[in-house]
Design an enzyme around this catalytic site. Structure first.
Site, mmCIF file in Angstrom:
data_model
loop_
_atom_site.group_PDB
_atom_site.id
_atom_site.type_symbol
_atom_site.label_atom_id
_atom_site.label_comp_id
_atom_site.label_asym_id
_atom_site.label_seq_id
_atom_site.Cartn_x
_atom_site.Cartn_y
_atom_site.Cartn_z
ATOM 1 N N ASN A 165 0.870 -1.173 0.000
ATOM 2 C CA ASN A 165 0.000 0.000 0.000
ATOM 3 C C ASN A 165 0.908 1.224 0.000
ATOM 4 O O ASN A 165 1.508 1.549 1.017
ATOM 5 C CB ASN A 165 -0.899 -0.026 1.251
ATOM 6 N N HIS B 293 -9.421 1.182 5.074
ATOM 7 C CA HIS B 293 -8.120 1.338 5.732
ATOM 8 C C HIS B 293 -8.294 2.277 6.933
ATOM 9 O O HIS B 293 -9.097 3.205 6.880
ATOM 10 C CB HIS B 293 -7.093 1.900 4.750
ATOM 11 N N GLU C 209 -6.689 4.678 7.958
ATOM 12 C CA GLU C 209 -6.520 6.110 7.652
ATOM 13 C C GLU C 209 -7.787 6.677 7.004
ATOM 14 O O GLU C 209 -8.130 7.839 7.208
ATOM 15 C CB GLU C 209 -5.281 6.306 6.756
ATOM 16 N N GLU D 3 -5.100 -4.882 10.559
ATOM 17 C CA GLU D 3 -4.069 -3.868 10.752
ATOM 18 C C GLU D 3 -4.295 -3.153 12.078
ATOM 19 O O GLU D 3 -5.098 -2.216 12.145
ATOM 20 C CB GLU D 3 -4.114 -2.848 9.608
ATOM 21 N N GLY E 187 2.827 2.314 10.705
ATOM 22 C CA GLY E 187 3.768 3.415 10.556
ATOM 23 C C GLY E 187 4.498 3.778 11.839
ATOM 24 O O GLY E 187 5.130 4.823 11.928
ATOM 25 N N SER F 279 3.789 -2.168 10.118
ATOM 26 C CA SER F 279 5.246 -2.237 10.267
ATOM 27 C C SER F 279 5.841 -3.583 9.850
ATOM 28 O O SER F 279 6.805 -4.054 10.450
ATOM 29 C CB SER F 279 5.664 -1.875 11.702
#
Ligand code: 13P
Length: 290
Positions: A43, A130, A132, A202, A208, A247
């Site tokens: 991604n 996602h 985000e 996730e 991140g 990560s």
């Protein structure tokens, strides 16, 4: 067992020669030895430029040219670069996906990208929900379910992302949150073959941050999700692919993918570095021998 999927495409608006039905052979999710076929997906998020993308995809194409037949590898560039990606990965086994899609079809929806536009560009996968998108753009479980449905109707394979925040994990609400997010899409996914969708776990606290879930933490959640798929009455829970994201890098991919219910990875930062992404794909290949 290959599965044929017929998708109603409707009539061409101008009465042109568009097919009324598109018939797709859905890929099998299981390998010859009965394991689920790993999927490694990059991604890219909002990263990329023409020159950089070309360099990265050229390196990936070379690095993944042989030895990776047993796994699926995909990249999800930003929408403006999907056309470029389609040309650059042509002739390789690398497939590509989008990071988002609209709930709507063509029309007055400024700034949106429809499922039809994605299929027009040969897109195979689309990320849905996602974290985000959920946290920064207000996507709710309902939006995510709707987008999942729109993707399926277009013959795209939705990669439905779910995950708990650090706060939710700390308060012991991990399973409650994941159950809620999964249950929201189950009515849509329940009637689909396992090859028609992918789930991605996730944990938000691992995205991140450099903090990866331990292989045991990932396995625990993946098992929980697969059990919930099964207990909801979904007959192909054993064939459904569940990716881990957060990560993932070459150094930890092997131990994550070796977990029995972890079927590959959804990779952010490390997917922008050719050697890292290739190393992660190697981890997926190695997991089949484990
Ligand atoms: P990182 O791999 O950069 O942690 O991102 C994970 C992710 O959000 C992939 O969708």
């Amino acid at each position: 067992s290959r599965c044929l999927q017929a998708v109603w495409c409707g009539r061409h608006p101008a009465g042109g020669p568009s097919p009324l039905w598109k018939v797709t052979i859905m890929p099998d999710t299981t390998t010859a030895n009965g394991k689920r076929r790993p999927l490694v997906m990059g991604n890219w998020k909002m990263n990329g430029r023409l020159a950089r993308n070309e360099a990265l995809l050229t390196e990936l194409k070379a690095g993944l040219a042989s030895g990776f037949d047993a796994i699926d590898v995909a990249v999800c560039p930003p929408a403006p670069y999907l056309g470029q990606a389609s040309k650059l990965v042509a002739g390789s086994a690398i497939t590509y996906g989008a990071q988002n899609l609209s709930t709507e079809q063509d029309g007055a929806y400024t700034g949106e990208v429809s499922s039809g536009m994605l299929t027009d560009l040969g897109v195979k996968w689309v990320l849905v929900g996602h974290s985000e998108r959920r946290s920064l753009y207000g996507e709710t479980d309902e939006t995510v379910a709707k987008k999942t449905q729109v993707a399926l109707e277009a013959g795209l394979i939705p990669v439905v992302c779910i995950g708990e925040t650090l706060e939710e994990r700390k308060t012991g609400d991990t399973e409650v949150v994941l159950a809620r997010q999964l249950d929201a899409v189950l009515p849509v996914l329940g009637s689909q073959p396992a090859s028609a969708f992918v789930l991605a776990y996730e944990p938000v606290w691992a995205i991140g941050t450099g903090l990866t879930a331990t292989p045991e933490q990932a396995q625990e959640v993946h098992r929980f999700l697969r059990d919930r798929l099964a207990s909801s009455g979904y007959a192909q829970a054993q064939e459904a692919r569940i990716l881990y994201g957060g990560s993932v890098k070459a150094a930890n991919a092997g131990e994550l993918f070796a977990q029995p219910d972890v079927d590959g990875g959804l990779v952010g930062g490390a997917s922008l570095v050719a050697n890292e992404f290739i190393g992660i794909a190697k981890g997926a290949v190695a997991s089949l021998g484990a």
